[in-house]
Structure formats: structure tokens, C-alpha cells
Design a protein around this motif. Structure first.
Motif, PDB file in Angstrom:
ATOM      1  N   HIS A 138       5.466  34.654   7.700  1.00 50.88           N
ATOM      2  CA  HIS A 138       6.021  33.998   6.518  1.00 50.88           C
ATOM      3  C   HIS A 138       7.516  34.215   6.368  1.00 50.88           C
ATOM      4  O   HIS A 138       8.226  33.373   5.830  1.00 50.88           O
ATOM      5  N   ALA A 142       7.434  31.081  10.626  1.00 50.64           N
ATOM      6  CA  ALA A 142       7.182  29.754  10.059  1.00 50.64           C
ATOM      7  C   ALA A 142       8.467  29.071   9.637  1.00 50.64           C
ATOM      8  O   ALA A 142       8.498  27.857   9.425  1.00 50.64           O
ATOM      9  N   ILE A 175       7.064  28.764   2.253  1.00 46.82           N
ATOM     10  CA  ILE A 175       6.015  28.599   3.269  1.00 46.82           C
ATOM     11  C   ILE A 175       4.639  28.677   2.618  1.00 46.82           C
ATOM     12  O   ILE A 175       3.766  27.828   2.854  1.00 46.82           O
ATOM     13  N   ARG A 176       4.466  29.689   1.769  1.00 46.82           N
ATOM     14  CA  ARG A 176       3.173  29.841   1.102  1.00 46.82           C
ATOM     15  C   ARG A 176       2.870  28.627   0.212  1.00 46.82           C
ATOM     16  O   ARG A 176       1.715  28.201   0.099  1.00 46.82           O
ATOM     17  N   MET A 178       3.865  25.529   0.728  1.00 47.37           N
ATOM     18  CA  MET A 178       3.478  24.375   1.554  1.00 47.37           C
ATOM     19  C   MET A 178       2.089  24.565   2.154  1.00 47.37           C
ATOM     20  O   MET A 178       1.386  23.592   2.419  1.00 47.37           O
ATOM     21  N   GLN A 179       1.703  25.829   2.364  1.00 45.67           N
ATOM     22  CA  GLN A 179       0.376  26.082   2.931  1.00 45.67           C
ATOM     23  C   GLN A 179      -0.727  25.853   1.902  1.00 45.67           C
ATOM     24  O   GLN A 179      -1.857  25.539   2.254  1.00 45.67           O
ATOM     25  N   SER A 294       4.794  23.774  10.907  1.00 45.94           N
ATOM     26  CA  SER A 294       4.164  25.105  10.916  1.00 45.94           C
ATOM     27  C   SER A 294       3.331  25.334   9.664  1.00 45.94           C
ATOM     28  O   SER A 294       2.494  26.235   9.618  1.00 45.94           O
ATOM     29  N   CYS A 295       3.543  24.503   8.648  1.00 44.08           N
ATOM     30  CA  CYS A 295       2.752  24.623   7.422  1.00 44.08           C
ATOM     31  C   CYS A 295       1.676  23.527   7.357  1.00 44.08           C
ATOM     32  O   CYS A 295       1.062  23.310   6.303  1.00 44.08           O
TER      33      CYS A 295
END
Ligand SMILES: [Zn+2]
Length: 338
Positions: A138, A142, A175-176, A178-179, A294-295
Motif C-alpha cells: 500500500h 501499488a 490505494i485502499r 480504490m480497492q 494495481s487497484c
């Protein structure tokens, strides 16, 4: 009363006027002591004419009784006063009006953060948060910063014994976001970040960032530019001149820096802006296609912009604080507000 004898009332008054134990002891010695006046009178009885002795003896007895009684009375009063004084030494008067305490104020970081959150929630953004201790995926992978890539050296990173990372930026929260969310995504992520920096007037090992992320269709640099300019004007309360410069960050393409006219010298040039008249304030750019991928987002379908503010610097500009350490040493005083 016998001729030459003191008045009983005089003795009683003298005892009553003794202000403390020392004065009362003087009274006792003066009247009742072995060399006191009443004792002396008693001793003189032997030389008195026999027919006067009984009357003189009775009168002396009255004086002695009165002196002793007056001494006893005053002794009790002084003892009580001393006891009261000792008690009042630690006295708390629960009926007394309370002392006014100065109220605390919110920290400048909190004040400005509330404004930023208010601004962005008004634009439809939500506030996202994430862990301060991150994993490499993270914090770096990513974000298009692969292992052993020289770009990773730019961030002076702390590592724990277990190779965890006190996050070097709040981009990890993007990142979190988008995940866990489906586009369109609009989030800001304020929070503390950590860098292995030597602490001085403009650097700290722990400071605050506010990052923003928008993912949608047909997002361009124009959207980012407008968003940031609007933010700066709102926070600084006036239309400061801004300029954008190209910049490289692995997680955006193209990348850019937003500079803002120096509030300390109004753009003339000073030591704080190093003579340039501008202060580098907000880096950003369009989210790199590799970061989207990556997400789990298709870069052909979705685009986004991202930006990250060194929030402490913004607080310092807003409130005229010239040393970042003052934000954290607990002795902060407002110098001036722009
Ligand atoms: Zn300046």
C-alpha cells in the motif's frame, strides 16, 4: 476591696485581652507566678495587723480565684482559636465562587483541517482514513514504486523490525479507497505521516498530509487545476497567484506542482520563498494507469486525479508560523493570521 489591692475587673480584662499564648503566660507569671503580685500579697499577710488578716486573706483569695478563672477562660478560647486556624489552613470553601480558568483553543492544524474537510465534503468528497503502520504494497508497490526502484529512496522511510512502514504519505489510503470503493470515487485522506528527516524549522519526522483522489470518466488536468485553485483561494481567503510546474512522481502521469504566491513577501521574494516569490504547496497529477490497474480499475475506462498537501506548511502559511517545530512543542502562540 482592700486598700492597695488591684480591682478584680482589671485582672479579668487583662486576661481577656491577651492576644496569644505568650501574652497569657505573661499574665499568669504577673499574677499567679511564684513571684507574682497575688503571691506577694499572700506573703505580706504575715506582717499585716492581726485584726486585718482575715479580711485581707479573703480579698486575696477572691483575687486569686478571679485571676485563675480568667486565665482558664482565656486559655480555652486561645486553644480553640489555634485549633480553628490549623483547620482553616487546609480549608476548602465549597461555597466560594470558582476561579475563572482560561479556555483552551483548537490547535491550528485542527482548525484548518476542519475548513478543508468542510470544503471538500461540500464538493461531494468523503473523508477516508487508513492505518498509520502500512505494508509495502500500500505504501509503495501499488503506487508504482517497485522494490529497488531508485524512486523509493526519495522517501526517507522508517521501517519496523517486521519490515512494516510507518506510512510515508497518506497516498496509501488512496490505494485502499480504490480497492474498496467502486468509481466514481471522491475521497480526501488527512493524517499523520512519518519520514526519517532531520528536524529543523521546515522539516519534521512526523507531520500531516491531506491527500485527495478523484476517479471518474473523462478526468483531465483542468479538473485538478480548478479544484486546487479553488482550495487555495478558499483557505487563504484571497486570490493568491498560483502557477503549475511539471514534476515527476511515480504514481501520477502527468505530474505537476502547484506553487502559491508567497504570503510572507507577497511575491516580492524573501528568505522563506528563497527569493522566488512562490511557495511550493501542492504536488499532484493524473493518477498513473499502473496505479489504477494495481487497484483493479481499468485505465481505459477510468481516469483520476490525485494531490497531496504538506498540510503543516499550509497551516504555517495561514497562521504566519515560521517554524514547524512550534506546531508540536505545546507552546504555540498565534503570531498573525493571513
Ligand atoms: Zn517570500
Amino acid at each position: 476591696m482592700q486598700a492597695g489591692f488591684p480591682e478584680v475587673s482589671t485582672i479579668v480584662q487583662e486576661a481577656a485581652s491577651c492576644g496569644d499564648h505568650a501574652a497569657l503566660e505573661e499574665f499568669r507569671l504577673r499574677w499567679l507566678g511564684k513571684k507574682g503580685e497575688i503571691t506577694t500579697l499572700l506573703k505580706s499577710l504575715g506582717t499585716a495587723p492581726p485584726e486585718e488578716r482575715a479580711a485581707r486573706g479573703a480579698a486575696i483569695h477572691v483575687l486569686k480565684e478571679a485571676a485563675q478563672s480568667a486565665w482558664d477562660t482565656r486559655k480555652v478560647e486561645l486553644d480553640q482559636a489555634a485549633e480553628d486556624a490549623a483547620l482553616h489552613a487546609g480549608w476548602v470553601d465549597v461555597t466560594a465562587p470558582s476561579m475563572a480558568r482560561p479556555l483552551g483553543r483548537l490547535h491550528p492544524i485542527t482548525l484548518l483541517l476542519e475548513e478543508v474537510i468542510d470544503h471538500f465534503t461540500g464538493l461531494g468528497f468523503e473523508v477516508a482514513s487508513g492505518p498509520e503502520i502500512e505494508d509495502e504494497f500500500h505504501n509503495f508497490d501499488a503506487l508504482n514504486i517497485p522494490k529497488d526502484h531508485p524512486a523509493r529512496d526519495v522517501w526517507d522511510t522508517f521501517y519496523t523490525d517486521r519490515r512494516e512502514i510507518p506510512r510515508t504519505h497518506t497516498s496509501s489510503v488512496q490505494i485502499r479507497a480504490m480497492q474498496t470503493r467502486k468509481p466514481p470515487i471522491r475521497v480526501i485522506s488527512p493524517g499523520r505521516v512519518f519520514r526519517n528527516e532531520t528536524i529543523d524549522a521546515t522539516h519534521h519526522a512526523s507531520f500531516n498530509q491531506v491527500e485527495g483522489l478523484l476517479v471518474d470518466r473523462h478526468v483531465t488536468v483542468a479538473h485538478l487545476k480548478h479544484t486546487l485553485e479553488t482550495l487555495v483561494h478558499k483557505l487563504m481567503g484571497r486570490r493568491l497567484e498560483t502557477r503549475f510546474r511539471p514534476a515527476f512522481y511515480p504514481f501520477v502521469e502527468p505530474g505537476l506542482d502547484l506553487d502559491v504566491q508567497c504570503v510572507f513577501c507577497s511575491g516580492v521574494g524573501c528568505s522563506i520563498c528563497k527569493g522566488s516569490g512562490y511557495i511550493e504547496l501542492i504536488p499532484g497529477g493524473l493518477v498513473h494507469p499502473k496505479v489504477l490497474a494495481s487497484c483493479g480499475l481499468d485505465p481505459d475506462e477510468w481516469q483520476g486525479f490525485a494531490f497531496g498537501m504538506g498540510f503543516d506548511r499550509m497551516v504555517m502559511m495561514r497562521y504566519g508560523i515560521d517554524d514547524i517545530r512550534r506546531l508540536y512543542d505545546g507552546r504555540l502562540q498565534l503570531v498573525r493570521q493571513f
